[in-house]
Design a protein around this motif. Structure first.
Motif, PDB file in Angstrom:
ATOM      1  N   LEU A  51      15.304   3.291   2.566  1.00  0.00           N
ATOM      2  CA  LEU A  51      14.106   4.648   2.659  1.00  0.00           C
ATOM      3  C   LEU A  51      13.251   4.333   3.777  1.00  0.00           C
ATOM      4  CD1 LEU A  51      13.467   4.316  -1.312  1.00  0.00           C
ATOM      5  CD2 LEU A  51      13.888   6.612  -0.417  1.00  0.00           C
ATOM      6  N   ALA A  52      12.771   3.692   4.191  1.00  0.00           N
ATOM      7  CA  ALA A  52      11.919   3.519   5.279  1.00  0.00           C
ATOM      8  C   ALA A  52      13.072   3.914   6.601  1.00  0.00           C
ATOM      9  CB  ALA A  52      11.357   2.001   5.738  1.00  0.00           C
ATOM     10  N   GLY A  53      13.667   3.173   7.094  1.00  0.00           N
ATOM     11  CA  GLY A  53      14.613   3.979   7.805  1.00  0.00           C
ATOM     12  C   GLY A  53      14.654   5.454   7.881  1.00  0.00           C
ATOM     13  N   ILE A  54      14.464   6.483   6.280  1.00  0.00           N
ATOM     14  CA  ILE A  54      15.329   7.639   6.818  1.00  0.00           C
ATOM     15  C   ILE A  54      13.729   7.898   6.804  1.00  0.00           C
ATOM     16  CG2 ILE A  54      14.958   9.500   4.613  1.00  0.00           C
ATOM     17  CD1 ILE A  54      17.165   7.824   3.609  1.00  0.00           C
ATOM     18  N   VAL A  55      12.307   7.375   6.064  1.00  0.00           N
ATOM     19  CA  VAL A  55      10.790   7.698   6.565  1.00  0.00           C
ATOM     20  C   VAL A  55      10.974   8.190   7.695  1.00  0.00           C
ATOM     21  CG1 VAL A  55       8.943   7.484   6.220  1.00  0.00           C
ATOM     22  CG2 VAL A  55      10.237   7.743   4.375  1.00  0.00           C
ATOM     23  N   LEU A 107      22.748   6.169  -0.302  1.00  0.00           N
ATOM     24  CA  LEU A 107      22.045   6.972  -1.667  1.00  0.00           C
ATOM     25  C   LEU A 107      21.866   7.962  -2.521  1.00  0.00           C
ATOM     26  CD1 LEU A 107      18.185   5.707   0.394  1.00  0.00           C
ATOM     27  CD2 LEU A 107      19.872   4.197  -0.796  1.00  0.00           C
ATOM     28  N   THR A 108      23.613   8.434  -2.571  1.00  0.00           N
ATOM     29  CA  THR A 108      24.062   9.297  -2.478  1.00  0.00           C
ATOM     30  C   THR A 108      23.834   8.866  -5.062  1.00  0.00           C
ATOM     31  OG1 THR A 108      26.487   8.489  -2.736  1.00  0.00           O
ATOM     32  CG2 THR A 108      25.668  10.211  -1.368  1.00  0.00           C
ATOM     33  N   ALA A 135      14.532  12.256  -5.772  1.00  0.00           N
ATOM     34  CA  ALA A 135      13.008  11.669  -5.309  1.00  0.00           C
ATOM     35  C   ALA A 135      13.266  11.123  -4.090  1.00  0.00           C
ATOM     36  CB  ALA A 135      13.355  10.068  -6.361  1.00  0.00           C
ATOM     37  N   ILE A 136      14.361  10.459  -3.244  1.00  0.00           N
ATOM     38  CA  ILE A 136      14.549  10.614  -2.322  1.00  0.00           C
ATOM     39  C   ILE A 136      13.312  11.703  -1.463  1.00  0.00           C
ATOM     40  CG2 ILE A 136      15.722  10.304  -0.642  1.00  0.00           C
ATOM     41  CD1 ILE A 136      17.942   9.753  -2.552  1.00  0.00           C
ATOM     42  N   VAL A 137      13.513  12.949  -1.490  1.00  0.00           N
ATOM     43  CA  VAL A 137      13.274  13.600  -1.000  1.00  0.00           C
ATOM     44  C   VAL A 137      11.390  13.486  -1.058  1.00  0.00           C
ATOM     45  CG1 VAL A 137      12.805  16.169   0.053  1.00  0.00           C
ATOM     46  CG2 VAL A 137      14.766  14.954  -0.546  1.00  0.00           C
ATOM     47  N   LEU A 138      10.952  13.325  -1.628  1.00  0.00           N
ATOM     48  CA  LEU A 138      10.049  13.372  -2.138  1.00  0.00           C
ATOM     49  C   LEU A 138       9.307  11.981  -1.886  1.00  0.00           C
ATOM     50  CD1 LEU A 138       7.853  14.840  -4.052  1.00  0.00           C
ATOM     51  CD2 LEU A 138       7.960  13.264  -6.032  1.00  0.00           C
ATOM     52  N   VAL A 139       9.751  10.992  -1.605  1.00  0.00           N
ATOM     53  CA  VAL A 139       9.264  10.028  -0.445  1.00  0.00           C
ATOM     54  C   VAL A 139       9.621  10.104  -0.039  1.00  0.00           C
ATOM     55  CG1 VAL A 139      10.075   7.433  -0.556  1.00  0.00           C
ATOM     56  CG2 VAL A 139       9.850   8.399  -3.229  1.00  0.00           C
ATOM     57  N   LYS A 140      10.189  10.455   0.911  1.00  0.00           N
ATOM     58  CA  LYS A 140       9.566  10.880   1.863  1.00  0.00           C
ATOM     59  C   LYS A 140       9.180  11.977   3.059  1.00  0.00           C
ATOM     60  CE  LYS A 140      12.614  13.297   6.141  1.00  0.00           C
ATOM     61  NZ  LYS A 140      14.409  13.884   5.714  1.00  0.00           N
TER      62      LYS A 140
END
Length: 224
Positions: A64-68, A166-167, A173-178
């Protein structure tokens, strides 16, 4: 039909962002875009409800950190800086590099198979980017703009592959965090870097929030 509408709302971001970036710093604009998306997604979450996807786990934090960082902080900043140096049309075309770069990252890092059709498509997109690099009229500035947009696409390719890993988790939730984390980081960085003029005109700020809500927020809701 809904998928095409989602693609259209996301594709609208480039020409409108080109108009806005002439009036506000790239980092601040990126923060406003993601803030608009975060608000839109947060408002849509109760209507969508819980759909049974697996929740995020503590072990997902590194990805998630890498995505952000890659997709929410560095890539949009580079893209907007690049749009200051290329036309909106060229920027839209160059963003097609995200697809081939995603394939190359998947091939090189995740050892996925790349068939002949995908390879030919990637070559065609890279050839188009090469034509844009040599066909501009503003010399070095155009080349810098192309490189910046291409670098943004490379970072989004990393983002795409990390998201793909992370499929099994809830994509909403992933997009909300990002979007939430990217908005906070970009606005924080802009507050430090752009101290001389930290507040954009109200019309520009509202336009950026609305663009983020539609292009980065509504597009996700439509694709959900």
């Amino acid at each position: 039909m809904v998928g095409l509408l989602a693609a259209a709302t996301f594709g609208a971001s480039t020409p409108f962002a080109k108009l806005l970036v002439d009036h506000v710093g790239a980092e601040l604009l990126a923060g406003l875009l993601y803030l608009g998306a975060f608000v839109a997604l947060g408002a849509a979450q109760p209507a969508l409800g819980r759909r049974g996807e697996a929740p995020l786990r503590r072990s997902d934090v590194p990805r998630l950190a890498g995505i952000v960082v890659c997709g929410g902080v560095l890539a949009p900043a580079l893209m907007l800086l690049g749009l200051q140096r290329v036309s909106g049309a060229s920027g839209s075309l160059l963003l097609n590099l995200e697809g081939p770069f995603t394939l190359l990252v998947a091939l090189a890092v995740f050892r996925e198979h790349l068939d002949r059709r995908a390879l030919l498509g990637a070559v065609a997109v890279f050839a188009g980017a090469g034509l844009l690099t040599t066909g501009g009229s503003t010399g070095g500035d155009t080349l810098i703009g192309v490189v910046l947009v291409a670098a943004a696409c490379g970072l989004w390719a990393v983002d795409n592959n990390l998201t793909q890993s992370l499929t099994e988790r809830d994509p909403f939730a992933i997009v909300l965090v990002k979007t939430g984390a990217a908005a906070a980081i970009n606005l924080g960085v802009a507050g430090v870097v752009d101290r001389s003029d930290p507040v954009p005109p109200w019309g520009v700020a509202i336009g950026a929030l609305a663009l983020g809500a539609v292009s980065y927020g509504l597009s996700v809701v439509l694709d959900a």
